[in-house]
Write an enzyme that holds these catalytic residues in place. Sequence first.
Site, PDB file in Angstrom:
ATOM      1  N   GLN A  91     -30.419  87.779  65.674  1.00  0.00           N
ATOM      2  CA  GLN A  91     -30.755  89.175  65.928  1.00  0.00           C
ATOM      3  C   GLN A  91     -32.251  89.387  66.168  1.00  0.00           C
ATOM      4  OE1 GLN A  91     -29.120  91.383  62.609  1.00  0.00           O
ATOM      5  NE2 GLN A  91     -27.099  90.476  62.878  1.00  0.00           N
ATOM      6  N   HIS A 155     -31.019  90.317  60.589  1.00  0.00           N
ATOM      7  CA  HIS A 155     -31.635  91.498  60.000  1.00  0.00           C
ATOM      8  C   HIS A 155     -33.164  91.526  60.074  1.00  0.00           C
ATOM      9  CE1 HIS A 155     -27.738  91.755  57.378  1.00  0.00           C
ATOM     10  NE2 HIS A 155     -27.499  91.796  58.684  1.00  0.00           N
ATOM     11  N   TYR A 259     -33.184 102.967  48.101  1.00  0.00           N
ATOM     12  CA  TYR A 259     -31.924 103.328  48.750  1.00  0.00           C
ATOM     13  C   TYR A 259     -30.771 102.406  48.363  1.00  0.00           C
ATOM     14  CZ  TYR A 259     -34.556 106.843  51.128  1.00  0.00           C
ATOM     15  OH  TYR A 259     -35.328 107.957  51.374  1.00  0.00           O
ATOM     16  N   TYR A 270     -18.360  90.511  54.032  1.00  0.00           N
ATOM     17  CA  TYR A 270     -17.598  90.268  55.249  1.00  0.00           C
ATOM     18  C   TYR A 270     -16.330  89.461  54.982  1.00  0.00           C
ATOM     19  CZ  TYR A 270     -21.676  92.041  57.714  1.00  0.00           C
ATOM     20  OH  TYR A 270     -22.691  92.846  58.164  1.00  0.00           O
TER      21      TYR A 270
END
Length: 374
Positions: A91, A155, A259, A270
């Site tokens: 990514q 990520h 958060y 997953y």
Amino acid sequence: MKKITLVYLSIFSFIFLSCEAQVKPNDILLKAEVKNYTLETVVSDIQIPWGMTWLPDGSMLVTEKSGILYHIKNGAKTEIKNMPKVYARGQGGLLDITLHPDYAKNGWIYITYAAEEGEGEGGNTKLIRAKLQDGGLTQIESLYKATPNSTKGQHFGSRIVFDNDGYLYFSIGERGNNKDNPQDIKRDCGKIYRLNDDGSIPKDNPFVGQIGVKEAIYTYGNRNPQGMAKHPETGEIWAHEHGPKGGDEINIIKKGVNYGWATVTYGINYDGTIMSTETERPGIEKPIYYWIPSIAPSGMTFVTSDKYPDWKGHLLVGSLVFQYLELVKLKGKEVIERQKIASDIGRVRNVMQGPDGFIYIAVEGKGILKIIPN
């Protein structure tokens, strides 16, 4: 074996029913698309368009994840020269781009990308600024580089937004390290950062002066935020982030707030195993909305244009996994409706409202498309 499976499914169902009971907006069903628009191709043949911004003359700058920065004008694309070396893995690659709010006066362009320099093998997210001259980048300045590097492909984040006071916010994902990175403010990754426009750290950042911490951190406990936008009325920075299997979130970014990732989540691993049985905890901010199943959100923009009266005042969010654009209707800070836009268009990597008032979508394998209302 059958009894064990039934017990596991019961626990799984209980956790998800509990999640849905605690945050009511997740009960909102996705409405079918009302196709009152057409799609116009602005530029084609960009494999993974990630970030996009507009120059004062109306032309565009578009990043392609492999490391190419395109200048788009009148449907033609040219490659910007003198780009830094990009660590393109998984990514990671060339990520977001935005202009300084006073670009017309100072000419600064801000870019995030995965870079190799620094501690360890692999790469991590870096923020630079530069100027554009004669078709190439000049005066390149390094503003922030996350450490350590990692060969993991997950990520990297990353989005860049300026607030009304001129502070720069950018996101870095937790790089696939759930255990160490997101909850530790002495470590990079799994965070949203705030800097001055020159890369210096604001004196009122929440962790300034604490020994050993990363003072650029503004929030933590973030998994992989790939969408950020400034609210057009309140000036607040909103962000969404990928959950694991379920539990993508929309959050309003607040100074020094945790958060929750990965101790509190609405998703599971997953492979179907439970990551955490907690969906809330004292001291951890709840999302204003979460998705189950995950839509894999990427890019987001508030619609302020009169060209789309039914969308004005609401959010648009791209879906990578379901390959559509989602209209998230708001009443203040509450999500009240969801509607599918541009069904089956492909993996939506970004969505932005241009200075001309039109909505632009970056779609993998296609390029940049413009939504023309009928």
